[in-house]
Design an enzyme around this catalytic site. Structure first.
Site, PDB file in Angstrom:
ATOM      1  N   GLY A 147       0.767  -1.295  -0.121  1.00 12.32           N
ATOM      2  CA  GLY A 147      -0.070   0.107  -0.086  1.00 12.32           C
ATOM      3  C   GLY A 147       0.708   1.529   0.000  1.00 12.32           C
ATOM      4  CE  LYS A 194      -7.287   1.595  10.697  1.00 12.11           C
ATOM      5  NZ  LYS A 194      -6.149   0.603  10.201  1.00 12.11           N
ATOM      6  CE1 TYR A 252     -10.095   3.002   6.860  1.00  9.53           C
ATOM      7  CE2 TYR A 252     -10.443   5.202   7.965  1.00  9.53           C
ATOM      8  CZ  TYR A 252      -9.579   4.090   7.492  1.00  9.53           C
ATOM      9  OH  TYR A 252      -8.196   4.299   7.303  1.00  9.53           O
ATOM     10  CB  ALA A 266      -6.592  -1.451   6.556  1.00 12.59           C
ATOM     11  CG  LEU A 322       2.596   3.842   6.009  1.00 14.76           C
ATOM     12  CD1 LEU A 322       3.463   5.132   5.956  1.00 14.76           C
ATOM     13  CD2 LEU A 322       1.720   3.599   7.356  1.00 14.76           C
ATOM     14  CB  THR A 349      -7.421   2.788   2.951  1.00 16.19           C
ATOM     15  OG1 THR A 349      -7.157   2.482   1.627  1.00 16.19           O
ATOM     16  CG2 THR A 349      -6.381   2.023   3.801  1.00 16.19           C
TER      17      THR A 349
END
Ligand SMILES: NC(=O)c1ccc[n+]([C@@H]2O[C@H](COP(=O)([O-])OP(=O)(O)OC[C@H]3O[C@@H](n4cnc5c(N)ncnc54)[C@H](OP(=O)(O)O)[C@@H]3O)[C@@H](O)[C@H]2O)c1
Length: 286
Positions: free
Chosen positions: A10, A128, A124, A59, A12, A61
């Site tokens: 992803g 989280k 979402y 995740a 990050l 996102t």
């Protein structure tokens, strides 16, 4: 250290893996190698690799996608974090869980600190936040790192900054909301910050964003100032002009208060980080 990363492909992960690989042994996994929804697979890979540290980035996102596919959102973002936390507890690994400034309800008029109480509004953010609670309940050696509006990815950047730059190139007239506030966060700065944080052993929950706060409109304006915007303009609009499936808090900005109090706040102002990213990475490689 032996480090295992989930969701490594992803935005990050693309910066975090190379930053950690300079100092540590990194096993990078994404959906193909490890589906975090599957507890058996999570336990097996952690048992096999015996990481000292697991960086859990995986995740879903897409905030509106999560709103429309609630079960998928909770399975990946909450249960996935639980699976990783329980496996870390079983095999004595430290865990870093990436969370978000959108766990707050947005009613505050200034950036949120770690001492404010989360009250997430979208599916979402709720999922989280449940992930955060699972991590906290299962482990003593963990870092929960809440980040702001991330930018990064370079040539593969398809998120806010990448989209604005592409639209600017097409000379499009843009409308961007001026009633939603956040803290832009450069993935490279975040990766360096997480590396420094895990070296302290000072476990807990931290906010980690570039310094400052802006509206989406100010963010877009700053991007356009950094690229050639001769035939492109941006106009501020209310978020009522863009109804979306998931509610966005008015205020998502976060302040790195814990880092500041502990003398660890190495993050630079968002404008500086954005300028570095656009000039030295996004435009340099396009
Ligand atoms: N982006 C932001 O502004 C932001 C802000 C605050 C916090 N965060 C958090 O920071 C973390 C990293 O965000 P990011 O922007 O880098 O996200 P991203 O670009 O969407 O990357 C997430 C990665 O997780 C993978 N993934 C999805 N489901 C999975 C599963 N079941 N098992 C294993 N991997 C799975 C995705 O694979 P596919 O692409 O194949 O689905 C993707 O490679 C996330 O936990 C996110 O919630 C992000």
């Amino acid at each position: 250290m032996q480090v295992l990363v989930t969701g490594a492909k992803g935005m990050l992960g693309g910066d975090l893996c190379p930053v950690f690989a300079k100092k540590h042994q990194v096993v990078a996994t994404d959906l193909q190698e490890l589906d975090v929804r599957d507890p058996r697979a999570v336990f097996a890979i952690i048992e096999e690799n015996k990481p000292d540290l697991v960086l859990h980035l995986a995740a879903l996102t897409n905030v509106d996608g999560c709103q429309e596919m609630k079960d998928e959102a909770y399975l990946t973002n909450a249960i996935g974090a639980k699976n990783v936390a329980l496996a870390c507890a079983r095999y004595a690994a430290c865990m870093v869980y990436l969370s978000t400034g959108s766990v707050f309800d947005g009613a505050k008029n200034e950036p949120y600190t770690e001492f404010d109480t989360p009250h997430p509004s979208s599916e979402y953010s709720k999922a989280k936040y449940q992930g955060e609670l699972f991590v906290r309940d299962s482990l003593r050696e963990y870092y929960i790192v809440r980040a702001g509006w991330m930018f990064g990815g370079g040539v593969r950047d398809k998120k806010f900054v990448g989209k604005i730059v592409s639209l600017a190139k097409q000379g499009r007239k843009l409308q961007v909301v001026d009633d939603k506030f956040g803290s832009p966060t450069y993935t490279n700065d975040l990766a360096q910050g997480i590396l420094k944080l895990v070296e302290t052993g000072w476990y807990g929950t931290y906010h980690m964003a570039n310094l400052g706060c802006c509206s989406r409109f100010e963010y877009a304006q700053k991007v356009l100032n950094l690229v050639d915007r001769s035939n492109c303009s941006v106009e501020p609009v209310s978020s009522e002009a863009f109804p979306l499936p998931a509610h966005r808090p008015r205020m998502e900005a976060i302040r790195n208060y814990m880092l500041q109090l502990l003398g660890l706040n190495w993050m630079r102002p968002w404008e500086e980080a954005l300028s570095d990213y656009i000039k030295n990475r996004l435009l340099a490689n396009r």
